[in-house]
Design an enzyme around this catalytic site. Structure first.
Site, PDB file in Angstrom:
ATOM      1  CB  ALA A 103     -10.956 168.154 -90.080  1.00  0.00           C
ATOM      2  CB  ILE A 146     -13.074 171.300 -87.787  1.00  0.00           C
ATOM      3  CG1 ILE A 146     -12.611 170.401 -86.665  1.00  0.00           C
ATOM      4  CG2 ILE A 146     -12.602 172.665 -87.606  1.00  0.00           C
ATOM      5  CD1 ILE A 146     -12.913 170.842 -85.179  1.00  0.00           C
ATOM      6  N   GLY A 163     -12.846 164.874 -86.824  1.00  0.00           N
ATOM      7  CA  GLY A 163     -11.834 164.149 -85.627  1.00  0.00           C
ATOM      8  C   GLY A 163     -12.752 163.114 -84.905  1.00  0.00           C
ATOM      9  CE  LYS A 219     -12.711 170.102 -80.891  1.00  0.00           C
ATOM     10  NZ  LYS A 219     -11.394 169.746 -80.531  1.00  0.00           N
ATOM     11  CG  ASP A 253      -4.368 164.024 -78.806  1.00  0.00           C
ATOM     12  OD1 ASP A 253      -3.680 163.251 -79.021  1.00  0.00           O
ATOM     13  OD2 ASP A 253      -5.579 164.101 -79.000  1.00  0.00           O
TER      14      ASP A 253
HETATM   15  N1  LIG Z   1      -9.160 176.411 -86.340  1.00  0.00           N
HETATM   16  C1  LIG Z   1      -8.961 175.715 -87.045  1.00  0.00           C
HETATM   17  N2  LIG Z   1      -8.755 175.872 -88.393  1.00  0.00           N
HETATM   18  C2  LIG Z   1      -8.569 175.011 -89.508  1.00  0.00           C
HETATM   19  N3  LIG Z   1      -8.400 173.638 -89.399  1.00  0.00           N
HETATM   20  C3  LIG Z   1      -8.633 173.060 -88.250  1.00  0.00           C
HETATM   21  C4  LIG Z   1      -9.074 174.128 -86.992  1.00  0.00           C
HETATM   22  N4  LIG Z   1      -9.309 173.373 -85.998  1.00  0.00           N
HETATM   23  C5  LIG Z   1      -9.243 172.097 -86.291  1.00  0.00           C
HETATM   24  N5  LIG Z   1      -8.810 172.007 -87.453  1.00  0.00           N
HETATM   25  C6  LIG Z   1      -8.692 170.696 -88.262  1.00  0.00           C
HETATM   26  O1  LIG Z   1      -9.482 169.824 -87.608  1.00  0.00           O
HETATM   27  C7  LIG Z   1      -8.963 168.755 -87.298  1.00  0.00           C
HETATM   28  C8  LIG Z   1      -9.754 168.115 -86.042  1.00  0.00           C
HETATM   29  O2  LIG Z   1      -9.508 168.975 -84.941  1.00  0.00           O
HETATM   30  P1  LIG Z   1      -9.479 168.683 -83.442  1.00  0.00           P
HETATM   31  O3  LIG Z   1      -8.302 168.153 -83.355  1.00  0.00           O
HETATM   32  O4  LIG Z   1      -9.680 170.149 -82.874  1.00  0.00           O
HETATM   33  O5  LIG Z   1     -10.758 167.786 -83.347  1.00  0.00           O
HETATM   34  P2  LIG Z   1     -10.888 166.290 -82.205  1.00  0.00           P
HETATM   35  O6  LIG Z   1     -12.052 165.816 -82.885  1.00  0.00           O
HETATM   36  O7  LIG Z   1     -10.705 166.907 -80.979  1.00  0.00           O
HETATM   37  O8  LIG Z   1      -9.568 165.436 -82.876  1.00  0.00           O
HETATM   38  P3  LIG Z   1      -9.075 164.353 -82.395  1.00  0.00           P
HETATM   39  O9  LIG Z   1      -9.574 163.145 -83.553  1.00  0.00           O
HETATM   40  O10 LIG Z   1      -7.661 164.417 -82.507  1.00  0.00           O
HETATM   41  O11 LIG Z   1      -9.616 164.023 -81.127  1.00  0.00           O
HETATM   42  C9  LIG Z   1      -7.494 169.226 -87.136  1.00  0.00           C
HETATM   43  O12 LIG Z   1      -6.349 168.186 -87.182  1.00  0.00           O
HETATM   44  C10 LIG Z   1      -7.327 170.174 -88.010  1.00  0.00           C
HETATM   45  O13 LIG Z   1      -6.807 169.368 -89.016  1.00  0.00           O
END
Ligand SMILES: Nc1ncnc2c1ncn2[C@@H]1O[C@H](COP(=O)(O)OP(=O)(O)OP(=O)(O)O)[C@@H](O)[C@H]1O
Length: 442
Positions: free
Chosen positions: A68, A75, A70, A90, A181
């Site tokens: 993904a 990720i 975000g 991450k 969040d």
């Molecule tokens: N450990 C994991 N295993 C599988 N999928 C994951 C994992 N960690 C995150 N994801 C996927 O990646 C997406 C984004 O992760 P995360 O929320 O940590 O990123 P972010 O950039 O902080 O997101 P946001 O856009 O909410 O700020 C999650 O919604 C999920 O679908």
């Protein structure tokens, strides 16, 4: 002198057995509180030595795919070459965050990792040319947003999720941390029947009472009224009631497939206005979008979505309603949660857990905490030393302690259905299992 002996001497004047036990528990509770406040203050000390080792992804990891992207992070699903284990990385782009913010997210996630419904992150963090990176376990079924259809998910599944997430949030709130969040995307699925879900993304997590700006990287429909009202550039005080509201929205969406209103603005949003009137008992007319719920769940929602944040329920209060029926009519089974799926999950989970263990062992970062070790710590915490000379004595004393804990309903495996005093004790017991390696930050 052993602490339990001190306690027993203190209460030796007591006559009846029950008063001895009561006083013992009381004294124990006070010492628990002392320990609790010291461990909580350690948790809030975000490490300041922000030196991250440099590593190229390819030095140790093969990137299988990008799971993904975000707002802040990529990720990656990777294969850790030395251990051939599957690990999620991450990677937060350096331009989108400061090293301080990155360390804060990592620190909270790592410190909370030992809760069964909080995503485990490993003691591995590094920087590449462009990213700050940390490693975590892999959730094989993605996040909840991929599982909730336009009609929601079955009530039973929704209850399983509520149970686990309320436990995770209750745990955080006990440590004075607010997630801030909560959304479907931040609940990861480890079993297709939702018997194992975990909370993730601690990027916005903040200590209660701190002044912050509004989190603009989330869905407006998830924001509680008091946060929605905050103007751009204004700050507000973080409270756990924000999580309660967002948790309520998650429950509503899981049950119905859509959100109850577009924004909790009673002037602009007619749906919220209708609910607010009902919630504040200005009318007995149940809003259209709440008619599918039973009186018990309506009661829960009135408390969860209290416009006044001070009067709002606690996250763990949902457990009071867990045995009630929630939906008036049967929702169609929108997703398959069949046994076939369960069987395949068991295979995946074993692989996933196995990978985690291999990876952790390799990094020599965290000890595997078995039940016996936990019991030993618990016993020594109570001031009870084991007789090292005889395993029979050890077993006997363990049985006695377990019996005593059970008799006094101090079961240390679950966090639900507890009042504040019990939760203090549970938190502290759990805290005892913190990996010692994390202490290097303090
Ligand atoms: N450990 C994991 N295993 C599988 N999928 C994951 C994992 N960690 C995150 N994801 C996927 O990646 C997406 C984004 O992760 P995360 O929320 O940590 O990123 P972010 O950039 O902080 O997101 P946001 O856009 O909410 O700020 C999650 O919604 C999920 O679908």
């Amino acid at each position: 002198m052993k602490s339990y002996q001190r306690i027993m001497i203190k209460i030796s004047e007591s006559k009846s057995e029950s008063s001895i036990i009561n006083q013992f528990c009381k004294t124990l509770h006070h010492s628990t509180q002392r320990r609790l406040s010291s461990t909580v203050s350690l948790l809030h000390k975000i490490p300041t030595d922000c030196e991250l080792p440099f590593l190229n992804f390819s030095d140790e990891y093969d990137i299988d795919k990008t799971i993904a992207e975000g707002n802040f992070a990529k990720i990656f699903l990777t294969n850790h070459k030395p251990t051939k284990s599957c690990v999620v990385l991450k990677a937060v782009h350096m331009e989108l965050t400061s090293v301080k913010e990155f360390i804060k997210e990592y620190h909270y996630n790592y410190q909370l990792s030992h809760h069964p419904h909080i995503l485990s992150c490993y003691q591995v963090k590094f920087r590449t040319n462009d990213y700050y990176v940390f490693a975590m376990e892999y959730a094989p079924y993605g996040d909840l947003s991929c599982h909730v259809s336009a009609t929601g998910i079955p009530e039973s599944c929704c209850k399983k999720i509520s149970d686990q997430i309320s436990s995770a949030l209750g745990f955080m709130h006990l440590k004075s941390l607010v997630h801030r969040d909560l959304k479907l995307e931040n609940i990861l699925v480890f079993a297709l029947d939702f018997s194992r879900v975990k909370l993730c993304d601690f990027g916005a997590t903040t200590r209660q009472g701190v002044l912050v700006h509004r989190n603009n990287n989330t869905w407006i429909s998830f924001l509680p009224p008091e946060v929605l009202e905050v103007l751009r550039n204004e700050r507000y005080v973080v409270k756990s009631s924000c999580d309660v509201w967002q948790f309520g929205i998650i429950i509503y969406i899981c049950l119905t497939g859509s959100s109850p209103w577009q924004s909790a603005n009673w002037v602009k949003d007619t749906k919220y206005c209708a609910f607010m009137k009902y919630q504040q008992r200005e009318t007995t007319k149940i809003p259209e979008s709440f008619k599918k719920f039973t009186p018990r769940l309506l009661r829960a929602f009135r408390r969860i979505f209290d416009h006044n944040e001070e009067d709002r329920a606690k996250v763990t209060d949902i457990m009071k309603y867990i045995k009630d029926k929630w939906l008036n009519t049967k929702l169609s089974q929108s997703r398959s949660t069949s046994n076939v799926v369960n069987t395949s999950f068991r295979v995946v989970r074993r692989t996933s857990d196995h990978d985690s263990i291999r990876y952790i062992n390799h990094k020599e970062s965290r000890q595997t905490v078995d039940e016996k070790g936990r019991l030993k710590r618990l016993m020594s915490t109570f001031g009870i030393q084991q007789d090292k000379s005889s395993s029979t004595n050890q077993d006997a004393s363990e049985i006695r302690v377990i019996q005593w804990l059970q008799d006094n309903e101090l079961n240390f495996k679950r966090y639900d259905h507890l009042d504040d005093d019990d939760l203090d004790l549970k938190y502290w017991e759990k805290e005892e299992t913190l990996p010692t390696t994390s202490s290097k930050y303090y």
